[in-house]
Scaffold this active site. Structure first.
Site, PDB file in Angstrom:
ATOM      1  N   LYS A   1      -3.405   6.018   9.981  1.00  0.00           N
ATOM      2  CA  LYS A   1      -4.218   6.689   8.967  1.00  0.00           C
ATOM      3  C   LYS A   1      -5.102   7.712   9.664  1.00  0.00           C
ATOM      4  O   LYS A   1      -5.510   7.512  10.814  1.00  0.00           O
ATOM      5  CB  LYS A   1      -5.115   5.697   8.215  1.00  0.00           C
ATOM      6  CG  LYS A   1      -4.397   4.608   7.450  1.00  0.00           C
ATOM      7  CD  LYS A   1      -5.421   3.739   6.757  1.00  0.00           C
ATOM      8  CE  LYS A   1      -4.795   2.531   6.085  1.00  0.00           C
ATOM      9  NZ  LYS A   1      -5.807   1.682   5.432  1.00  0.00           N
TER      10      LYS A   1
ATOM     11  N   SER B   1     -12.347  -3.613   1.924  1.00  0.00           N
ATOM     12  CA  SER B   1     -12.428  -2.890   3.194  1.00  0.00           C
ATOM     13  C   SER B   1     -13.881  -2.603   3.535  1.00  0.00           C
ATOM     14  O   SER B   1     -14.637  -2.094   2.697  1.00  0.00           O
ATOM     15  CB  SER B   1     -11.658  -1.561   3.102  1.00  0.00           C
ATOM     16  OG  SER B   1     -10.289  -1.783   2.957  1.00  0.00           O
TER      17      SER B   1
ATOM     18  N   ARG C   1       0.854  -1.187   0.000  1.00  0.00           N
ATOM     19  CA  ARG C   1       0.000   0.000   0.000  1.00  0.00           C
ATOM     20  C   ARG C   1       0.889   1.235   0.000  1.00  0.00           C
ATOM     21  O   ARG C   1       1.605   1.504   0.950  1.00  0.00           O
ATOM     22  CB  ARG C   1      -0.913   0.003   1.236  1.00  0.00           C
ATOM     23  CG  ARG C   1      -1.851   1.206   1.295  1.00  0.00           C
ATOM     24  CD  ARG C   1      -2.647   1.177   2.589  1.00  0.00           C
ATOM     25  NE  ARG C   1      -3.652   2.235   2.617  1.00  0.00           N
ATOM     26  CZ  ARG C   1      -3.425   3.488   3.014  1.00  0.00           C
ATOM     27  NH1 ARG C   1      -2.212   3.843   3.425  1.00  0.00           N
ATOM     28  NH2 ARG C   1      -4.387   4.378   3.000  1.00  0.00           N
TER      29      ARG C   1
END
Length: 205
Positions: free
Chosen positions: A135, A106, A37
């Site tokens: 995040k 997700s 990612r």
């Protein structure tokens, strides 16, 4: 279809550390999935990293998943792709990738989980479970009860993410998660190899 391990630790690469080196350390510690990612990397960077990380995963009998980028996953024959709610729908990705490739989606509640199941997802990336600094989040943590609710409602493996650490990993697994997806617990650890080993121990305890 490529099968998920019954229980496993997945390391998700972050924006600060070299994804290849982080993957190597996590795999040495026993991680059985790596998710590449990097939100702001170019396609050429991602492809280069993906090739190298997949080779490491092969050496350690682990799975390699690309975040968001179905094109990268297709180009280098990754084991899987992980999609967010704003990415290409899982059904469209399945049509492109075929039946053998793992697709994760997700989700943050039961309804999104049911939709992912209907669209052909193979696992659910459920989060964020606990407060996390990896995040920016505008919504409150879901907590352990959401793992239990999704487990009862949807028959797909759950990979929990968000604030997962050694001290709460056991609770997450007992609630029904098959996998633990971690970022800072490994990437920011003084010894990433040992941090991964300890998480693996908690998964199987």
């Amino acid at each position: 279809m490529t099968k998920l391990p019954r229980r496993f630790v997945c390391v998700v690469t972050d924006e600060q550390h070299c994804p290849v080196e982080l993957s190597r350390l996590a795999l040495e510690g026993g991680a059985k999935m790596v998710q590449l990612r990097r939100k702001y990397a170019s396609g050429s960077e991602l492809f280069s990293w993906a090739i190298r990380i997949q080779e490491l995963c092969r050496q350690h009998e682990a799975l390699f998943v690309v975040n968001d980028r179905v094109d990268i996953a297709m180009a280098m024959h990754a084991d899987g792709v992980h999609l967010g709610q704003d990415d290409l729908p899982a059904a469209a990705a399945r049509a492109m990738l075929g039946p053998e490739v793992i697709i994760g989606v997700s989700v943050s509640d039961v309804e999104e989980s049911k939709r992912a199941l209907a669209d052909g997802a193979d696992y659910l990336g459920l989060g964020h479970i606990f407060p996390t600094i990896s995040k920016e989040k505008t919504n409150p943590p879901l907590g352990i009860p959401m793992i239990e609710s999704v487990k009862e409602s949807v028959g797909l493996p759950i990979v929990a993410i968000g604030g997962i650490a050694v001290d709460n990993a056991g609770d997450v697994v007992r609630a029904g998660a098959a996998g633990l997806a971690v970022i800072s617990a490994i990437a920011s650890a003084e010894d990433p190899v040992e941090a991964t080993r300890e998480l693996v121990r908690r998964v199987w305890r």
